[in-house]
Scaffold this active site. Structure first.
Site, PDB file in Angstrom:
ATOM      1  N   SER A 232      -1.916  -0.665  -1.248  1.00  0.00           N
ATOM      2  CA  SER A 232      -2.132  -1.489  -0.048  1.00  0.00           C
ATOM      3  C   SER A 232      -3.595  -1.405   0.363  1.00  0.00           C
ATOM      4  O   SER A 232      -4.336  -0.528  -0.106  1.00  0.00           O
ATOM      5  CB  SER A 232      -1.256  -0.931   1.078  1.00  0.00           C
ATOM      6  OG  SER A 232      -1.649  -1.410   2.343  1.00  0.00           O
TER       7      SER A 232
ATOM      8  N   TYR B  41       2.620   4.563   7.025  1.00  0.00           N
ATOM      9  CA  TYR B  41       2.398   3.658   5.884  1.00  0.00           C
ATOM     10  C   TYR B  41       1.068   3.986   5.209  1.00  0.00           C
ATOM     11  O   TYR B  41       0.985   4.074   3.976  1.00  0.00           O
ATOM     12  CB  TYR B  41       2.425   2.229   6.413  1.00  0.00           C
ATOM     13  CG  TYR B  41       2.373   1.136   5.371  1.00  0.00           C
ATOM     14  CD1 TYR B  41       3.507   0.787   4.642  1.00  0.00           C
ATOM     15  CD2 TYR B  41       1.203   0.417   5.143  1.00  0.00           C
ATOM     16  CE1 TYR B  41       3.464  -0.247   3.707  1.00  0.00           C
ATOM     17  CE2 TYR B  41       1.157  -0.618   4.215  1.00  0.00           C
ATOM     18  CZ  TYR B  41       2.289  -0.943   3.498  1.00  0.00           C
ATOM     19  OH  TYR B  41       2.249  -1.964   2.575  1.00  0.00           O
TER      20      TYR B  41
HETATM   21  P1  NAP Z   1       9.626  -6.683   1.266  1.00  0.00           P
HETATM   22  O1  NAP Z   1       9.608  -8.186   1.374  1.00  0.00           O
HETATM   23  O2  NAP Z   1      10.093  -5.917   2.431  1.00  0.00           O
HETATM   24  O3  NAP Z   1      10.389  -6.219  -0.074  1.00  0.00           O
HETATM   25  C1  NAP Z   1      10.544  -4.860  -0.398  1.00  0.00           C
HETATM   26  C2  NAP Z   1      11.877  -4.675  -1.095  1.00  0.00           C
HETATM   27  O4  NAP Z   1      12.145  -3.273  -1.298  1.00  0.00           O
HETATM   28  C3  NAP Z   1      13.050  -5.222  -0.266  1.00  0.00           C
HETATM   29  O5  NAP Z   1      13.960  -5.879  -1.104  1.00  0.00           O
HETATM   30  C4  NAP Z   1      13.628  -3.945   0.308  1.00  0.00           C
HETATM   31  O6  NAP Z   1      14.974  -4.047   0.738  1.00  0.00           O
HETATM   32  C5  NAP Z   1      13.472  -3.009  -0.880  1.00  0.00           C
HETATM   33  N1  NAP Z   1      13.694  -1.613  -0.507  1.00  0.00           N
HETATM   34  C6  NAP Z   1      13.437  -1.018   0.693  1.00  0.00           C
HETATM   35  N2  NAP Z   1      13.799   0.269   0.654  1.00  0.00           N
HETATM   36  C7  NAP Z   1      14.292   0.498  -0.591  1.00  0.00           C
HETATM   37  C8  NAP Z   1      14.837   1.644  -1.234  1.00  0.00           C
HETATM   38  N3  NAP Z   1      14.939   2.816  -0.624  1.00  0.00           N
HETATM   39  N4  NAP Z   1      15.262   1.534  -2.522  1.00  0.00           N
HETATM   40  C9  NAP Z   1      15.187   0.336  -3.155  1.00  0.00           C
HETATM   41  N5  NAP Z   1      14.684  -0.777  -2.603  1.00  0.00           N
HETATM   42  C10 NAP Z   1      14.238  -0.697  -1.328  1.00  0.00           C
HETATM   43  O7  NAP Z   1       8.154  -6.236   0.966  1.00  0.00           O
HETATM   44  P2  NAP Z   1       6.960  -7.035   0.285  1.00  0.00           P
HETATM   45  O8  NAP Z   1       6.104  -7.588   1.364  1.00  0.00           O
HETATM   46  O9  NAP Z   1       7.411  -7.884  -0.827  1.00  0.00           O
HETATM   47  O10 NAP Z   1       6.183  -5.774  -0.285  1.00  0.00           O
HETATM   48  C11 NAP Z   1       6.475  -5.182  -1.542  1.00  0.00           C
HETATM   49  C12 NAP Z   1       5.547  -3.998  -1.736  1.00  0.00           C
HETATM   50  O11 NAP Z   1       4.198  -4.434  -1.571  1.00  0.00           O
HETATM   51  C13 NAP Z   1       5.765  -2.878  -0.719  1.00  0.00           C
HETATM   52  O12 NAP Z   1       5.547  -1.647  -1.352  1.00  0.00           O
HETATM   53  C14 NAP Z   1       4.692  -3.155   0.329  1.00  0.00           C
HETATM   54  O13 NAP Z   1       4.340  -2.021   1.028  1.00  0.00           O
HETATM   55  C15 NAP Z   1       3.579  -3.641  -0.561  1.00  0.00           C
HETATM   56  N6  NAP Z   1       2.566  -4.454   0.117  1.00  0.00           N
HETATM   57  C16 NAP Z   1       2.892  -5.579   0.824  1.00  0.00           C
HETATM   58  C17 NAP Z   1       1.868  -6.354   1.384  1.00  0.00           C
HETATM   59  C18 NAP Z   1       2.125  -7.615   2.157  1.00  0.00           C
HETATM   60  O14 NAP Z   1       1.164  -8.132   2.741  1.00  0.00           O
HETATM   61  N7  NAP Z   1       3.335  -8.144   2.194  1.00  0.00           N
HETATM   62  C19 NAP Z   1       0.548  -5.965   1.220  1.00  0.00           C
HETATM   63  C20 NAP Z   1       0.263  -4.802   0.523  1.00  0.00           C
HETATM   64  C21 NAP Z   1       1.277  -4.060  -0.042  1.00  0.00           C
HETATM   65  P3  NAP Z   1      15.222  -4.487   2.312  1.00  0.00           P
HETATM   66  O15 NAP Z   1      15.027  -5.977   2.342  1.00  0.00           O
HETATM   67  O16 NAP Z   1      16.609  -4.059   2.596  1.00  0.00           O
HETATM   68  O17 NAP Z   1      14.196  -3.737   3.119  1.00  0.00           O
HETATM   69  C1  GCO Z   2      -0.250  -3.743   8.211  1.00  0.00           C
HETATM   70  C2  GCO Z   2       0.051  -3.310   6.811  1.00  0.00           C
HETATM   71  C3  GCO Z   2       0.836  -4.268   5.990  1.00  0.00           C
HETATM   72  C4  GCO Z   2       0.154  -5.089   4.961  1.00  0.00           C
HETATM   73  C5  GCO Z   2      -0.407  -4.573   3.720  1.00  0.00           C
HETATM   74  C6  GCO Z   2      -1.919  -4.616   3.647  1.00  0.00           C
HETATM   75  O1  GCO Z   2      -1.447  -3.779   8.524  1.00  0.00           O
HETATM   76  O2  GCO Z   2       0.663  -3.940   9.019  1.00  0.00           O
HETATM   77  O3  GCO Z   2      -1.126  -3.025   6.212  1.00  0.00           O
HETATM   78  O4  GCO Z   2       1.450  -5.147   6.843  1.00  0.00           O
HETATM   79  O5  GCO Z   2       1.145  -5.926   4.510  1.00  0.00           O
HETATM   80  O6  GCO Z   2       0.143  -3.408   3.232  1.00  0.00           O
HETATM   81  O7  GCO Z   2      -2.353  -4.402   2.357  1.00  0.00           O
END
Ligand code: NAP
Ligand code: GCO
Length: 266
Positions: free
Chosen positions: A146, A159
Site C-alpha cells: 500500500s 493498516y
Molecule cells: P476488498 O475490495 O475489500 O477485497 C478484499 C477481499 O479480501 C474481500 O473479498 C474480503 O472479503 C477478503 N478477505 C477479508 N478478510 C479475509 C480473510 N481473513 N481471509 C480471506 N479473505 C479475506 O479490497 P480491495 O480494495 O480489492 O483491496 C485488496 C488488497 O489491496 C488489500 O490487501 C488492500 O489492503 C490492498 N490495497 C487496496 C487499495 C485500494 O485503494 N483499494 C490500495 C492499496 C492496497 P470481505 O468482502 O468479506 O471483506
Molecule cells: C487509506 C488507505 C487505503 C488505501 C490504500 C492506499 O488511506 O484509507 O491507505 O484506503 O486504499 O491502501 O494505498
C-alpha cells in the site's frame, strides 16, 4: 530476453480474497497471460459470486472458502489445491481489510484484527506454499502492499503498521528463500476505486465530491483514482520469468503519489 517470458502458460496462480476488487482484476490479468486461476475468499457467498464473475469473463477459476488467518484452514486448502489442480507456482497475497479509526479510539482487538488479516495472513499463506515451491524449483510470491507501506495518515495506524510490516516480510522472504529460485515482491497500489475505498469517494449531500476524494486527486500527479485493472500488468510481470532477477522489490503503482510533494498553492 524473449517477450514469451511474460507468458504464464501452465502456471497455477492462487490469489487470496479475489472474488472481486483488486484480487479479481489481478487474477483476470494472470489468466489472460495463460495462468490457471485458483482463489479463496472468506465465505461461500463471496466464492460463488467470484466463480460467476470469472465465468462471465471467460475464466475457469477454482474457488475455495478459506480464512487466511487460520493456519489449519490454509494448510488444508493448499493440500486440496495440490491434489485437485496442482502445485501453486504463483501466490498473490491480496486479501486485506482496513479500519479507519483514530488511534486513541481504536481498541487493541481492532488493531490486532487488522494485523492478523493483513500481515499474519500473508505469512501463513507464504509459509504454506513455500515448501512445495522449493521442491518444484521455483516460485513467485506477490504481496499487495500500500501507500501506507511508506506513508502515514490519520486513522490508519493498524493498516500502516501491517502494510509496512508486509513490505519487510517481502524483503525477508526474498532474503531467506531467494536461493531456492523463489522471488517475493510487492505491489504498492495507490488509491484504487474499489469497494474498500468507496466511503472515501461518496458524493456529499450538497452534490460536491468527498473532501478525501479531492485530496487524492490533488496528491496524485495522474489527477485521478486508479482502476484495479491497472494493477494487472505489473502483477503479470512479477509473476512471470521476465522478473526472475527482481526480488524483494516493492513496485509502487500509484500514479506518481510517492514522487510528488503535492499541488502548489495558486
Ligand atoms: P476488498 O475490495 O475489500 O477485497 C478484499 C477481499 O479480501 C474481500 O473479498 C474480503 O472479503 C477478503 N478477505 C477479508 N478478510 C479475509 C480473510 N481473513 N481471509 C480471506 N479473505 C479475506 O479490497 P480491495 O480494495 O480489492 O483491496 C485488496 C488488497 O489491496 C488489500 O490487501 C488492500 O489492503 C490492498 N490495497 C487496496 C487499495 C485500494 O485503494 N483499494 C490500495 C492499496 C492496497 P470481505 O468482502 O468479506 O471483506
Ligand atoms: C487509506 C488507505 C487505503 C488505501 C490504500 C492506499 O488511506 O484509507 O491507505 O484506503 O486504499 O491502501 O494505498
Amino acid at each position: 530476453m524473449k517477450m514469451n517470458d511474460f507468458r504464464l502458460d501452465g502456471k497455477i496462480a492462487l490469489v487470496t480474497g479475489a472474488s472481486y476488487g483488486i484480487g479479481f482484476a489481478i487474477a483476470s490479468g494472470l489468466a489472460e497471460a495463460g495462468a490457471k486461476i485458483v482463489f479463496n475468499d472468506i465465505n461461500q457467498d463471496l466464492v460463488n459470486k467470484g466463480i460467476a464473475a470469472y465465468k462471465e469473463a471467460g475464466i475457469e477459476a477454482h474457488g475455495y472458502v478459506c480464512d487466511v488467518t487460520n493456519e489449519d484452514q490454509v494448510n488444508e486448502m493448499v493440500a486440496t489445491i495440490e491434489k485437485e489442480v496442482g502445485v501453486i507456482d504463483i501466490l498473490v497475497n491480496n486479501a486485506g481489510i482496513i479500519k479507519r479509526i483514530p488511534m486513541i479510539e481504536m481498541t487493541a482487538a481492532q488493531f490486532r484484527q487488522v494485523i492478523d488479516i493483513d500481515l499474519n495472513g500473508p505469512f501463513i499463506m507464504a509459509k504454506a506454499v513455500i515448501p512445495s515451491m522449493i521442491k518444484k524449483g521455483h516460485g513467485k510470491i506477490i504481496n499487495i502492499c500500500s501507500m501506507m507501506s511508506e506513508l502515514g495518515r490519520e486513522t490508519v495506524s493498524a493498516y500502516a503498521a501491517a502494510k509496512g510490516g508486509l513490505k519487510m516480510l517481502t524483503r525477508n522472504i526474498c532474503s531467506e528463500y531467494g536461493e531456492f529460485n523463489i522471488q517475493c515482491n510487492g505491489i504498492g497500489p495507490g488509491y484504487i476505486a474499489t469497494p474498500q475505498t468507496a466511503p472515501l469517494r461518496e458524493i456529499q449531500p450538497d452534490g460536491s465530491r468527498h473532501p478525501f476524494d479531492q485530496f487524492i486527486i490533488a496528491k496524485t500527479p495522474a489527477g485521478r483514482w486508479l482502476e484495479a485493472e491497472e494493477l494487472a500488468g505489473p502483477a503479470v510481470f512479477l509473476a512471470s520469468d521476465a522478473s526472475n532477477a527482481v526480488n524483494g522489490h516493492i513496485l509502487y503503482v500509484d500514479g506518481g503519489i510517492l514522487a510528488y510533494i503535492g499541488k502548489q498553492p495558486k
